[in-house]
Design an enzyme around this catalytic site. Structure first.
Site, short mmCIF file in Angstrom:
data_model
loop_
_atom_site.label_atom_id
_atom_site.label_comp_id
_atom_site.label_asym_id
_atom_site.label_seq_id
_atom_site.Cartn_x
_atom_site.Cartn_y
_atom_site.Cartn_z
N ASN A 1 -26.88 -4.65 -28.14
CA ASN A 1 -26.57 -5.64 -27.12
C ASN A 1 -27.87 -6.34 -26.72
O ASN A 1 -28.71 -5.76 -26.04
CB ASN A 1 -25.93 -4.94 -25.90
CG ASN A 1 -25.66 -5.89 -24.75
OD1 ASN A 1 -25.76 -7.10 -24.89
ND2 ASN A 1 -25.32 -5.33 -23.60
N LYS B 1 -28.22 -8.83 -24.73
CA LYS B 1 -28.18 -9.37 -23.37
C LYS B 1 -28.78 -10.79 -23.37
O LYS B 1 -28.51 -11.55 -24.28
CB LYS B 1 -28.90 -8.44 -22.40
CG LYS B 1 -28.40 -6.99 -22.52
CD LYS B 1 -28.98 -6.08 -21.50
CE LYS B 1 -28.45 -4.67 -21.73
NZ LYS B 1 -28.93 -3.72 -20.76
N HIS C 1 -19.08 -4.54 -19.07
CA HIS C 1 -20.46 -4.05 -18.96
C HIS C 1 -20.89 -4.02 -17.49
O HIS C 1 -20.56 -4.92 -16.73
CB HIS C 1 -21.40 -4.93 -19.79
CG HIS C 1 -22.75 -4.29 -19.96
ND1 HIS C 1 -23.69 -4.30 -18.97
CD2 HIS C 1 -23.28 -3.61 -21.00
CE1 HIS C 1 -24.77 -3.64 -19.40
NE2 HIS C 1 -24.54 -3.21 -20.64
N GLU D 1 -23.56 -4.67 -16.04
CA GLU D 1 -24.32 -5.84 -15.55
C GLU D 1 -23.39 -6.98 -15.17
O GLU D 1 -23.64 -7.71 -14.21
CB GLU D 1 -25.36 -6.26 -16.61
CG GLU D 1 -26.52 -5.27 -16.64
CD GLU D 1 -27.28 -5.21 -17.94
OE1 GLU D 1 -27.07 -6.08 -18.81
OE2 GLU D 1 -28.09 -4.28 -18.10
N GLU E 1 -21.48 4.38 -20.26
CA GLU E 1 -22.86 4.00 -19.98
C GLU E 1 -23.20 4.27 -18.51
O GLU E 1 -22.92 3.42 -17.65
CB GLU E 1 -23.06 2.51 -20.24
CG GLU E 1 -22.76 2.09 -21.64
CD GLU E 1 -23.46 0.78 -21.97
OE1 GLU E 1 -24.39 0.81 -22.76
OE2 GLU E 1 -23.09 -0.24 -21.37
N GLY F 1 -31.46 0.79 -19.27
CA GLY F 1 -32.72 0.06 -19.13
C GLY F 1 -33.79 0.79 -18.33
O GLY F 1 -34.81 0.21 -17.97
N SER G 1 -30.47 3.91 -22.45
CA SER G 1 -31.79 4.32 -22.95
C SER G 1 -31.73 5.13 -24.24
O SER G 1 -32.55 6.02 -24.47
CB SER G 1 -32.56 5.08 -21.86
OG SER G 1 -32.79 4.22 -20.75
C1 PEP Z 1 -26.80 -1.40 -22.18
O1 PEP Z 1 -27.04 -2.14 -21.25
O2 PEP Z 1 -25.71 -1.47 -22.76
C2 PEP Z 1 -27.81 -0.42 -22.58
C3 PEP Z 1 -27.40 0.68 -23.14
O3 PEP Z 1 -29.12 -0.73 -22.31
P1 PEP Z 1 -30.41 0.20 -22.63
O4 PEP Z 1 -30.26 0.71 -24.03
O5 PEP Z 1 -31.58 -0.71 -22.46
O6 PEP Z 1 -30.39 1.30 -21.63
#
Ligand code: PEP
Length: 229
Positions: free
Chosen positions: A6, A8, A88, A90, A157, A163, A194
């Protein structure tokens, strides 16, 4: 395993081309059963060729129309995009997507036969309340969602792991995935938060983890391919 990148609000059309060229060179030796998805920003959507699926990070639940700033089915059809991320954290947080809005979007793209990677996850204050609170929170994110939809992939998640560089522990992932699997039955269940080259082996070995949704560590083709290969 499923490996989903992703991007973003990162990468341009030009850098996405370069990324895909670099990734394609690596993917020639990937295991045939592994599946790779790439979710570039909407401005970089195209008909890329390679052993992966391109999806869209978001779209409006309409064919076209007066929805300023949004893209709909017509714009996705141009590039044969049939895969979408929905729910998601976000978008839920920054774009104020309520569960009702998320459910409407899900139903629309389900009706269109899209493959949907549906994201759920709890904030830290819920995790700190304990497992029961976590499950109650996560299950509420299935409200209005057809969890029997054949083209559904779920991504768990935890928001506090996204992040932050701090992945959930093996114990946290494994207990949460075990409980979620009972609800979603045979649907693939990804972990996100992460995930990176340094922890992918450990995460991939957890029972009930069918893949990973990757943000930060997917932005670089070398790092993402290290996770896959
Ligand atoms: C995400 O936002 O879907 C995600 C997993 O981000 P990150 O890998 O940066 O934690």
């Amino acid at each position: 395993m499923i490996y989903a990148a992703n991007f973003k609000t990162n990468h341009t059309r030009k850098s996405t081309y370069a990324y895909i060229k670099a990734l394609n060179e690596k993917l020639s030796v990937k295991k045939p059963d592994d599946k790779v998805y790439i979710f570039p920003p909407s401005t970089a959507l195209d008909r890329y060729k390679g052993d992966f699926t391109i999806g869209v990070q978001n779209a409006y639940p309409a064919y076209n129309g007066a929805y300023t700033g949004e893209i709909g089915l017509e714009q996705l059809d141009e590039f044969d995009i049939k895969t979408i991320l929905i729910g998601h954290s976000e978008r839920r947080e920054y774009m104020a997507e309520t569960q009702e809005k998320v459910a409407v979007k899900f139903a629309f793209f389900q009706e269109q036969g899209f493959e949907i990677i549906y994201c759920i996850g709890e904030p830290l204050e819920i995790r700190e309340k304990g497992f029961e609170a976590v499950m109650k929170y996560l299950l509420a994110q299935f409200n209005g969602i057809d969890i029997h939809y054949e083209n559904l992939i779920v991504a768990y998640e935890p928001i506090w792991a996204i992040g932050t560089g701090r992945s959930a522990t093996v114990e946290e992932i494994s207990t949460t995935h075990r409980a979620l699997k009972k609800v979603i039955n045979s649907k693939p269940l990804l972990y996100g938060g992460s995930a990176k080259p340094a922890n992918i082996k450990e995460i991939a070995s957890i029972a009930g983890v069918d893949g990973v949704l990757v943000g930060s560590a997917s932005l670089n083709a070398e790092s993402f391919s290290q996770m896959i290969l």
